[in-house]
Scaffold this motif. Structure first.
Motif, mmCIF file in Angstrom:
data_model
loop_
_atom_site.group_PDB
_atom_site.id
_atom_site.type_symbol
_atom_site.label_atom_id
_atom_site.label_comp_id
_atom_site.label_asym_id
_atom_site.label_seq_id
_atom_site.Cartn_x
_atom_site.Cartn_y
_atom_site.Cartn_z
ATOM 1 N N ALA A 23 0.867 6.931 -6.521
ATOM 2 C CA ALA A 23 -0.294 7.809 -6.718
ATOM 3 C C ALA A 23 0.075 9.269 -6.469
ATOM 4 O O ALA A 23 -0.302 10.158 -7.240
ATOM 5 C CB ALA A 23 -1.433 7.376 -5.804
ATOM 6 N N LEU A 78 -11.069 4.174 0.407
ATOM 7 C CA LEU A 78 -10.507 2.861 0.714
ATOM 8 C C LEU A 78 -11.630 1.841 0.698
ATOM 9 O O LEU A 78 -12.636 2.012 1.379
ATOM 10 C CB LEU A 78 -9.853 2.891 2.097
ATOM 11 N N GLN A 104 -8.991 5.923 -5.595
ATOM 12 C CA GLN A 104 -9.698 4.748 -5.087
ATOM 13 C C GLN A 104 -8.672 3.658 -4.831
ATOM 14 O O GLN A 104 -7.959 3.244 -5.737
ATOM 15 C CB GLN A 104 -10.744 4.281 -6.082
ATOM 16 N N VAL A 105 -8.614 3.211 -3.584
ATOM 17 C CA VAL A 105 -7.684 2.171 -3.173
ATOM 18 C C VAL A 105 -8.491 0.927 -2.867
ATOM 19 O O VAL A 105 -9.385 0.955 -2.019
ATOM 20 C CB VAL A 105 -6.879 2.597 -1.925
ATOM 21 N N TYR A 106 -8.201 -0.151 -3.574
ATOM 22 C CA TYR A 106 -8.868 -1.430 -3.346
ATOM 23 C C TYR A 106 -7.851 -2.377 -2.720
ATOM 24 O O TYR A 106 -6.763 -2.549 -3.253
ATOM 25 C CB TYR A 106 -9.367 -2.028 -4.666
ATOM 26 N N GLY A 107 -8.222 -2.948 -1.581
ATOM 27 C CA GLY A 107 -7.311 -3.859 -0.918
ATOM 28 C C GLY A 107 -8.027 -5.094 -0.419
ATOM 29 O O GLY A 107 -9.182 -5.017 -0.003
ATOM 30 N N LEU A 164 0.825 -1.204 0.000
ATOM 31 C CA LEU A 164 0.000 0.000 0.000
ATOM 32 C C LEU A 164 0.862 1.257 0.000
ATOM 33 O O LEU A 164 0.580 2.208 -0.736
ATOM 34 C CB LEU A 164 -0.944 -0.006 1.205
ATOM 35 N N GLY A 168 2.140 1.818 -3.442
ATOM 36 C CA GLY A 168 1.061 2.315 -4.297
ATOM 37 C C GLY A 168 0.713 3.764 -4.006
ATOM 38 O O GLY A 168 0.475 4.557 -4.931
ATOM 39 N N LEU A 169 0.667 4.142 -2.730
ATOM 40 C CA LEU A 169 0.367 5.534 -2.370
ATOM 41 C C LEU A 169 1.461 6.480 -2.855
ATOM 42 O O LEU A 169 1.180 7.589 -3.307
ATOM 43 C CB LEU A 169 0.175 5.667 -0.860
ATOM 44 N N VAL A 195 -9.503 10.256 -0.955
ATOM 45 C CA VAL A 195 -8.860 8.948 -1.005
ATOM 46 C C VAL A 195 -9.881 7.980 -0.424
ATOM 47 O O VAL A 195 -10.213 8.043 0.750
ATOM 48 C CB VAL A 195 -7.543 8.906 -0.205
ATOM 49 N N CYS A 213 1.239 5.392 6.053
ATOM 50 C CA CYS A 213 0.101 5.423 5.127
ATOM 51 C C CYS A 213 -0.782 6.635 5.397
ATOM 52 O O CYS A 213 -1.184 7.340 4.469
ATOM 53 C CB CYS A 213 -0.730 4.147 5.232
#
Length: 115
Positions: free
Chosen positions: A38, A109, A59-62, A31, A34-35, A107, A89
């Protein structure tokens, strides 16, 4: 009539976290990577945006519900190894939101189940 242009960019980010770390540790590291990616993209596009509109909606998909719920504030982060990653984070997310000086960039989640 008003036209809205939306650009969607998708990235895959991989990072080696070591052989002895937990799954949650690896998920947080992924994450963070990825951040960072981004934030880099947002900064590249920053000069092209209207100052009156939000810069972005990230949009963060986890698939780690633990991490998603911790970052949403629903669950506490208590594990000593994860707290620094959790805080990193939060700092990255807050820093991205601050880029547009309160113009409501988001943002989001969202937990998704593994296939």
């Amino acid at each position: 009539a008003t036209a809205t242009t939306t650009t969607t960019t998708t990235y895959s980010v991989r990072e080696f976290c070591g052989n002895r770390e937990t799954n949650n540790y690896a998920e947080y590291h992924g994450l963070i990577a990825g951040l960072k990616q981004a934030k880099s993209c947002i900064l590249e596009q920053h000069s092209n945006k209207s100052p009156k509109k939000p810069l972005f909606q990230l949009q963060v998909y986890g698939d780690s519900n633990l991490i998603i719920q911790q970052l949403k504030g629903a669950w506490q982060c208590r594990h000593a190894n994860l707290i620094p990653l959790f805080l990193q984070c939060k700092e990255l997310i807050d820093g991205m939101k601050d880029l547009d000086n309160g113009k409501k960039s988001e943002v989001l989640l969202e937990h998704v189940y593994r296939e």
